[in-house]
Design a protein around this motif. Structure first.
Motif, mmCIF file in Angstrom:
data_model
loop_
_atom_site.group_PDB
_atom_site.id
_atom_site.type_symbol
_atom_site.label_atom_id
_atom_site.label_comp_id
_atom_site.label_asym_id
_atom_site.label_seq_id
_atom_site.Cartn_x
_atom_site.Cartn_y
_atom_site.Cartn_z
ATOM 1 N N HIS A 26 0.852 -1.196 0.000
ATOM 2 C CA HIS A 26 0.000 0.000 0.000
ATOM 3 C C HIS A 26 0.888 1.247 0.000
ATOM 4 C CE1 HIS A 26 -2.651 3.071 2.011
ATOM 5 N NE2 HIS A 26 -3.320 2.741 0.929
ATOM 6 N N VAL A 27 0.657 2.106 -0.998
ATOM 7 C CA VAL A 27 1.446 3.336 -1.144
ATOM 8 C C VAL A 27 0.574 4.520 -0.767
ATOM 9 C CG1 VAL A 27 2.669 4.829 -2.784
ATOM 10 C CG2 VAL A 27 2.687 2.332 -3.099
ATOM 11 N N SER A 28 1.108 5.456 -0.009
ATOM 12 C CA SER A 28 0.401 6.720 0.207
ATOM 13 C C SER A 28 1.422 7.841 0.323
ATOM 14 C CB SER A 28 -0.482 6.654 1.458
ATOM 15 O OG SER A 28 0.316 6.554 2.607
ATOM 16 N N PHE A 29 1.035 9.011 -0.104
ATOM 17 C CA PHE A 29 1.900 10.183 0.073
ATOM 18 C C PHE A 29 1.058 11.448 -0.083
ATOM 19 C CE2 PHE A 29 2.127 8.935 -4.382
ATOM 20 C CZ PHE A 29 1.930 10.128 -5.082
ATOM 21 N N TYR A 30 1.556 12.516 0.501
ATOM 22 C CA TYR A 30 0.970 13.825 0.272
ATOM 23 C C TYR A 30 1.819 14.515 -0.794
ATOM 24 C CZ TYR A 30 -1.804 13.155 4.485
ATOM 25 O OH TYR A 30 -2.695 12.669 5.411
ATOM 26 N N GLY A 43 -2.703 21.457 -7.284
ATOM 27 C CA GLY A 43 -1.885 22.548 -6.740
ATOM 28 C C GLY A 43 -1.917 22.690 -5.229
ATOM 29 N N GLY A 44 -2.898 22.102 -4.548
ATOM 30 C CA GLY A 44 -2.915 22.157 -3.081
ATOM 31 C C GLY A 44 -2.473 20.810 -2.511
ATOM 32 N N TRP A 45 -2.097 20.793 -1.225
ATOM 33 C CA TRP A 45 -1.699 19.510 -0.616
ATOM 34 C C TRP A 45 -2.853 18.515 -0.671
ATOM 35 C CZ3 TRP A 45 2.960 17.911 0.231
ATOM 36 C CH2 TRP A 45 3.971 18.784 0.607
ATOM 37 N N GLN A 46 -2.572 17.311 -1.125
ATOM 38 C CA GLN A 46 -3.587 16.242 -1.156
ATOM 39 C C GLN A 46 -2.920 14.918 -0.874
ATOM 40 O OE1 GLN A 46 -6.382 15.046 -4.095
ATOM 41 N NE2 GLN A 46 -6.806 17.168 -4.658
ATOM 42 N N LYS A 47 -3.699 14.000 -0.329
ATOM 43 C CA LYS A 47 -3.156 12.659 -0.093
ATOM 44 C C LYS A 47 -3.462 11.796 -1.319
ATOM 45 C CE LYS A 47 -3.000 8.999 3.380
ATOM 46 N NZ LYS A 47 -3.515 8.488 4.636
ATOM 47 N N THR A 103 -2.279 4.394 -3.667
ATOM 48 C CA THR A 103 -2.384 3.367 -4.689
ATOM 49 C C THR A 103 -1.807 2.063 -4.127
ATOM 50 O OG1 THR A 103 -1.945 2.828 -7.019
ATOM 51 C CG2 THR A 103 -0.145 3.853 -5.796
ATOM 52 N N THR A 104 -1.902 0.998 -4.918
ATOM 53 C CA THR A 104 -1.285 -0.261 -4.485
ATOM 54 C C THR A 104 -0.306 -0.739 -5.542
ATOM 55 O OG1 THR A 104 -3.107 -1.499 -5.435
ATOM 56 C CG2 THR A 104 -3.234 -1.054 -3.077
ATOM 57 N N LEU A 105 0.654 -1.516 -5.091
ATOM 58 C CA LEU A 105 1.641 -2.136 -5.979
ATOM 59 C C LEU A 105 1.593 -3.632 -5.719
ATOM 60 C CD1 LEU A 105 4.684 0.251 -5.346
ATOM 61 C CD2 LEU A 105 3.300 0.127 -7.430
ATOM 62 N N TRP A 133 6.112 19.079 -4.446
ATOM 63 C CA TRP A 133 6.528 18.881 -3.055
ATOM 64 C C TRP A 133 5.887 17.584 -2.533
ATOM 65 C CZ3 TRP A 133 5.346 23.602 -5.091
ATOM 66 C CH2 TRP A 133 6.310 24.624 -4.933
ATOM 67 N N PHE A 134 6.633 16.884 -1.693
ATOM 68 C CA PHE A 134 6.130 15.635 -1.112
ATOM 69 C C PHE A 134 6.179 15.700 0.408
ATOM 70 C CE2 PHE A 134 7.946 14.179 -5.184
ATOM 71 C CZ PHE A 134 6.876 13.476 -5.714
ATOM 72 N N GLN A 135 5.279 14.970 1.029
ATOM 73 C CA GLN A 135 5.359 14.756 2.482
ATOM 74 C C GLN A 135 4.764 13.389 2.796
ATOM 75 O OE1 GLN A 135 6.499 14.380 5.499
ATOM 76 N NE2 GLN A 135 6.929 16.574 5.597
ATOM 77 N N GLN A 136 5.269 12.802 3.839
ATOM 78 C CA GLN A 136 4.858 11.485 4.365
ATOM 79 C C GLN A 136 4.671 10.440 3.254
ATOM 80 O OE1 GLN A 136 2.770 11.003 8.262
ATOM 81 N NE2 GLN A 136 1.182 10.307 6.889
ATOM 82 N N VAL A 137 5.765 10.121 2.630
ATOM 83 C CA VAL A 137 5.758 9.116 1.564
ATOM 84 C C VAL A 137 5.872 7.740 2.227
ATOM 85 C CG1 VAL A 137 6.909 8.294 -0.504
ATOM 86 C CG2 VAL A 137 6.866 10.752 0.027
ATOM 87 N N SER A 138 4.863 6.922 2.024
ATOM 88 C CA SER A 138 4.754 5.689 2.825
ATOM 89 C C SER A 138 4.511 4.471 1.937
ATOM 90 C CB SER A 138 3.581 5.877 3.805
ATOM 91 O OG SER A 138 3.265 4.667 4.433
ATOM 92 N N LEU A 139 5.122 3.368 2.328
ATOM 93 C CA LEU A 139 4.943 2.098 1.605
ATOM 94 C C LEU A 139 4.786 0.998 2.647
ATOM 95 C CD1 LEU A 139 5.133 0.441 -1.105
ATOM 96 C CD2 LEU A 139 7.594 0.260 -0.630
#
Ligand code: AHR
Length: 685
Positions: A165-169, A203-207, A210-212, A236-242
């Motif tokens: 499970h992938v997630s990032f802002y 253009g605004g921060w969003q979460k 996706t899945t791999l 820009w990225f924040q909280q990039v999670s796998l």
């Protein structure tokens, strides 16, 4: 007289007063720091004894129950050390996912292709995650991608047919809208194991999520996680999670292999969150529980200065509690008590907010919906309160030489007992420290005593609690380990541990709870400050696999094989060996034992530890029973050398073996192998 002393006294050879004196000196002088190599086994010095040594005799008095076995004796202790949580149990695969590990460097991140990256303080996601990673991809083009890559905690594990499970802002600069490619690929870039596409970035921060999913590929760990684009622009990225699959599929959960290793021990409790990790070296680096709950994007994280690496606090208070729930353990909650190792102690009125924080924390754990913090826990996703019996005030406060602990303890004790009279309150200063540092104005329900010693020192003090008064506080051996072997203990470590566990089990009317430490070590980079800060840890792992040390299997044997009654024992001619290190020469037993019985079935669990390199016959006499069946089950772990051990490459070199044994009875002689830990399950009536 304490009934345990029956077995205590009689655990020594009874033949010669001189030998008894030797043993007494051995115990009195038990010192740390002796190495196995410095010892001499009396049997090996006298290579051809004039007369064979007498066969030791062990009487089990089944009609004398010395005490009850504590049902909570065997538990676990944890903190974030050796990448125990981040890079360990916490299943998150991305290292430095919030870019806060260093103020200005994007450590553990690399650029892909024609991109460049920087830490940007001007475009924060929120107050907690107040920096972001800026990717300048202005040079990106159709055949020339730009992006960011993370190598995880010494690799990104790829397993066949697995969904991640992938997630990032993310936030796009003007003129950029993606798409972004999401990959897990080999470090050399030649193989893409799984990929997905995020088609539009706004253009605004969003979460974004996706899945791999991998195909039927071979397992590997020298891999990268990448986010790339072939469209020019900036992002820009924040909280990039796998996340890989987790134990019991908990979101934000734990590594299944490590959970399964622990589940097999059937631990009764978990002491958390430390250890030094609780206090930190600086006040602002202590485990501040309120900053570790709720949505993970609202957790600022903190510098784990006790062990030298950043923690996102993604594995926070609720995750510790859910770990307890998943393994059917009760929490032993360590509360921050105003002392961090390198900061001035907080006391008096200034300590009051910390006392309130502790009360709030207890309320978060146990409160219902009508309470502020119970309601918060429900909002965080856990409606049911957690059971709680034990709370501990601080950690190793004997390091606070100011003598303030007594006063600090009293403040916490009074406030907690007033609101939660049922809670058992643990002091962190035991009898092994000067009286001036101990608590004297209140009677702690338990005192926490820590032992990190050589095999010889553990064996020399295996009878420590036999003589302890039963009138004072009960004991929590909250950290103990025979520190032989690195990164995980070897068979010598397991032998020292087993000798020590015989003593704790035999005295578990006094020693109510105990936990080995440290629990975890990431073995990927063993240089000090790499993935290991403390050697001799119970469970080892890298990004892909894990294993239990011989000490792990010894604990599993003890924890899974005991009764509820401690039986009195007596013995004669217990063999000894000579310790020649500090405090020596001295005679110390080379054979250790205890006997417990299941009051329902009548099964007697006899534990015998033979630390010597020769087989040891023992003459066993069981009195107070009508009959002992000739057949029984035995569980035996032995090695051909005390240096033998388990590792990532040989995870099961040393493991217990269960077998049937015959020829037993109320009076028999049995041979115990060299370097062995044995449990005989005697069927008695
Ligand atoms: O287990 C390692 C450390 O040893 C703990 O953090 C601390 O309590 C003890 O000194």
């Amino acid at each position: 007289m304490n009934p345990n002393r029956i077995s205590a006294r009689n655990n020594f050879p009874q033949t010669s007063p001189l030998r008894q004196l030797g043993l007494f000196i051995a115990l009195a002088c038990a010192a740390t720091g002796l190495l196995r190599a410095q010892t001499t086994n009396s049997e090996t010095t006298n290579s051809v004894p004039a007369t064979p040594p007498p066969v030791p005799v062990l009487q089990i008095k089944a009609d004398q129950v010395a005490a009850k076995v504590s049902p909570t004796l065997y538990g676990l202790m944890t903190e974030d050390i050796n990448f125990a949580l981040e890079g360990g149990l916490y299943a998150e695969l991305i290292r430095n996912r919030t870019f806060k590990a260093e103020a200005t460097n994007a450590v553990y991140w690399n650029t892909v292709g024609v991109g460049s990256i920087s830490i940007d303080a001007s475009t924060p996601l929120n107050d907690a995650l107040n920096v972001s990673l800026k990717l300048d991809a202005t040079q990106a083009a159709k055949n020339s991608p730009a992006g960011i890559a993370n190598g995880g905690f010494w690799g990104i594990p790829v397993k066949p047919k697995t969904t991640y499970h992938v997630s990032f802002y993310a936030r796009a600069a003007d003129g950029f809208s993606g798409p972004l490619n999401v990959n897990i690929q080999s470090a050399d870039g030649k193989t893409v194991f799984a990929s997905a596409k995020i088609s539009k970035i706004t253009g605004g921060w969003q979460k974004y999520e996706t899945t791999l999913t991998t195909k039927n590929v071979a397992a590997s760990k020298d891999n990268l996680f990448t986010l790339t684009t072939t469209s020019p622009g900036a992002i820009w990225f924040q909280q990039v999670s796998l996340f890989p699959p987790t134990y019991k599929n908990r979101p934000n959960g734990a590594r299944p292999d490590l959970m399964e290793l622990m589940a097999a021990m059937h631990p009764a409790f978990l002491r958390f969150p430390g250890g030094d990790f609780l206090e930190g070296h600086r006040l602002d680096h202590h485990f501040d529980w309120k900053k570790t709950i709720g949505d993970i994007s609202q957790r600022p994280g903190h510098m784990n200065d006790a062990w030298g690496y950043w923690t996102t606090d993604g594995f926070g208070l609720l995750e510790f509690l859910e770990w307890c729930e998943d393994l059917n353990m009760q929490p032993v909650l360590a509360l921050y008590a105003g002392y961090s190792k390198n900061t001035n102690v907080i006391q008096g009125a200034e300590l009051q907010p910390y006392v309130q924080d502790a009360l709030d924390e207890i309320e978060y754990v146990t409160g219902d919906a009508s309470t502020k913090w119970g309601a918060q826990r429900i909002k965080d996703g856990h409606p049911a309160p957690f059971p709680l019996t034990y709370v501990e005030i601080g950690n190793e406060d004997f390091f606070d030489k100011s003598g303030s602990y007594d006063g600090r303890f009293a403040q916490f004790y009074d406030a907690i007992k007033a609101k939660y009279p049922q809670l058992q309150i643990i002091s962190t200063v035991g009898f092994d420290h000067p009286a001036a540092l101990r608590v004297h104005s209140r009677k702690p329900d338990l005192i926490d005593e820590h032992f990190y010693k050589s095999e010889e020192a553990m064996e020399a003090q295996a009878n420590l609690y036999d003589q302890r008064s039963r009138d004072g506080s009960k004991v929590f051996v909250g950290e103990w380990a025979t520190r032989v072997g690195s990164p995980t203990p070897d068979m010598a470590g397991a032998l020292g541990d087993a000798a020590w566990m015989c003593g704790m089990e035999r005295n578990s009317d006094l020693v109510l709870i105990s936990s080995y430490a440290p629990l975890f070590v990431n073995v990927s980079d063993l240089a000090k400050g790499g993935s290991m800060q403390w050697r001799s840890d119970l469970l080892g792992y890298d990004a892909l696999t894990s294993y239990g040390s011989p000490s792990y299997y010894a604990q599993k044997m003890f924890s899974n094989n005991h009764g509820d009654e401690i039986l009195a024992t007596d013995s004669q001619d217990i063999p000894t060996y000579t310790q020649t290190g500090r405090g020596g020469p001295r005679q110390v037993p080379s054979l250790f034992f205890d006997a417990t019985r299941d009051s329902q079935s009548g099964t007697i669990f006899l534990k015998i530890v033979n630390r010597a390199g020769t087989p040891q016959p023992v003459h066993l006499k069981i009195s107070g029973v009508n009959k002992v069946e000739p057949a029984a089950q035995s569980v035996v772990m032995s090695a051909s050398s005390p240096d033998d051990t388990n590792s990532i490459k040989e995870p099961k070199k040393i493991i217990p073996v269960t077998a049937s044994v015959n020829g037993l009875g109320a009076d028999f002689t049995h041979d115990f192998p060299p370097y062995s830990i044995s449990i005989l399950e005697l069927k008695a009536k």
